[in-house]
Design an enzyme around this catalytic site. Structure first.
Site, PDB file in Angstrom:
ATOM      1  N   ASN A 190       0.964  -1.140  -0.048  1.00  0.00           N
ATOM      2  CA  ASN A 190      -0.164  -0.107  -0.006  1.00  0.00           C
ATOM      3  C   ASN A 190       0.833   1.231   0.162  1.00  0.00           C
ATOM      4  O   ASN A 190       0.400   2.257  -0.447  1.00  0.00           O
ATOM      5  CB  ASN A 190      -0.951  -0.070   1.188  1.00  0.00           C
ATOM      6  CG  ASN A 190      -0.442  -0.114   2.600  1.00  0.00           C
ATOM      7  OD1 ASN A 190       0.460  -1.061   2.526  1.00  0.00           O
ATOM      8  ND2 ASN A 190      -0.350   0.653   3.590  1.00  0.00           N
ATOM      9  N   CYS A 205      -3.916   4.155   7.768  1.00  0.00           N
ATOM     10  CA  CYS A 205      -4.253   3.209   8.992  1.00  0.00           C
ATOM     11  C   CYS A 205      -3.038   3.649  10.172  1.00  0.00           C
ATOM     12  O   CYS A 205      -3.248   3.059  11.218  1.00  0.00           O
ATOM     13  CB  CYS A 205      -4.224   1.769   8.748  1.00  0.00           C
ATOM     14  SG  CYS A 205      -5.768   1.606   7.659  1.00  0.00           S
TER      15      CYS A 205
END
Length: 379
Positions: free
Chosen positions: A149, A323
């Protein structure tokens, strides 16, 4: 706003929104209800499940709906650990995985399981020989992220699956950043468990899925939530019908437009990267070729990425995983690739999507050049 943070989340495609709206308003029934109204909704959920299964070349019965990839990862890792602990208690993953995998594995360590966190090479790729050497007779599962990611690096998933299966273990992948961007065929790749989220592919937040192989071999999971036996007992709870309809529509659109989107986005990414790497003291983080076409991660040596982000008032980019952004620390992904703390903290991730334009790229390049020029009042 020039939004270049698509790896964090994507806007909802208007066609996806149109597909889900009737199930928020008029078709609001519980798909588990036995009355006629509920059964109409249930039929539509079955159709959506079939669409999503077709998208990854699986059987409908192999798709388990969740609230997103994080929940899917927890169900898979913990479910496998409990179900196969009579075979062994060893799990293998990679140091550059998403926190959803890393933190879940750390929780399993606290419960007595042994986890090996494999290092990666400087380009972000896993050393396959080292992986093979690390698999033991008591290894029950290997979990490797499909597309990173932060850097966009693509791991050789098919080859990894072959190595894992030859050693008698199960193979799982977090495909959150792959699905919708590149073709993912669970049969061709030999994947046993696969996790993904809708909000990375133009569907809303709060919906995701877990693929659990059942066709040629049954992968057993111990349920982690109880209360009704939904989703073949693996994920109890009333189904998010609007989200499921939206996810199916997003998969349908992706299958039709993936090639077109790839051509558009890759050209924009390449232009952005080419211009930014002209700036002095910059370097690319990750492999130049083995990566997803929408992502570039660049180190602006001597700069503070958070300061740059704060000064780009109309531009959205990232300094790592959304996150983990609440924690001010160097990216664990970049650190694993050998970057120093300072260089990791000087790196920005740019992730583009199908709604970006060349004007977005030009604005980002112009703004960052101004902010990083030595004579700039912002530097």
């Amino acid at each position: 706003m020039s939004y270049l943070d698509y790896n964090s989340t994507t806007p909802i495609d208007p066609r996806v929104l149109d597909a889900m709206l009737p199930y928020l308003k008029d078709n609001f029934g519980n798909s588990s209800s036995t009355h006629h109204f509920g059964q109409i909704i249930n039929k539509r959920v079955k159709q959506a499940r079939s669409q999503i299964a077709h998208f990854i070349n699986s059987e409908s019965s192999e798709i388990i709906f969740t609230s997103g990839a994080t929940e899917a990862i927890n169900i898979a890792l913990k479910g496998i650990a409990e179900s196969y602990n009579n075979k062994g208690n060893h799990i293998i993953t990679v140091s550059t995985e998403h926190k959803a995998v890393l933190d879940t594995c750390k929780d399993l360590e606290r419960k007595g399981f042994e986890v090996t966190f494999l290092p990666i090479k400087e380009n972000g790729l896993l050393c396959l020989d080292f992986l093979e050497e690390s698999i033991r007779t008591d290894t029950i599962l290997v979990s490797v992220m499909f597309v990173n990611n932060e850097t966009g690096v693509i791991q050789p998933i098919k080859k990894i699956a072959e190595i894992v299966h030859e050693k008698g273990a199960l193979f799982m992948t977090d495909a959150t950043q792959a699905l919708g961007k590149i073709e993912v065929d669970v049969q061709e790749l030999g994947i046993d468990l696969l996790c993904f989220s809708g909000h990375k592919m133009y569907a809303p937040k709060g919906i995701g899925a877990l693929f659990v192989r059942r066709s040629d071999k049954t992968v057993n999971l111990t349920p982690q939530t109880h209360g009704g036996g939904h989703e073949i007992g693996l994920r109890s709870g009333t189904l998010n019908v609007p989200g499921i309809i939206a996810l199916a529509k997003a998969c349908e659109i992706s299958s039709q437009e993936m090639t077109e989107n790839r051509a558009l986005v890759s050209e924009l990414r390449d232009t952005l990267e080419y211009e930014l790497l002209k700036i002095g003291q910059t370097s690319l983080n990750g492999d130049l070729t083995k990566r997803i076409y929408n992502t570039t991660n660049i180190c602006f040596k001597g700069k503070d990425a958070n300061v740059l982000i704060g000064r780009m008032k109309t531009i959205a980019v990232s300094n790592g995983s959304a996150c983990s952004s609440a924690v001010f620390e160097p990216s664990h992904v970049l650190k694993s690739m050998g970057l120093s703390d300072d260089d990791a903290l000087a790196s920005l991730r740019f992730s583009l999507g199908k709604y970006n334009t060349i004007e977005d790229v030009k604005l980002v390049v112009e703004t960052i050049k101004k902010l990083t020029e030595p004579q700039s009042k912002y530097a």
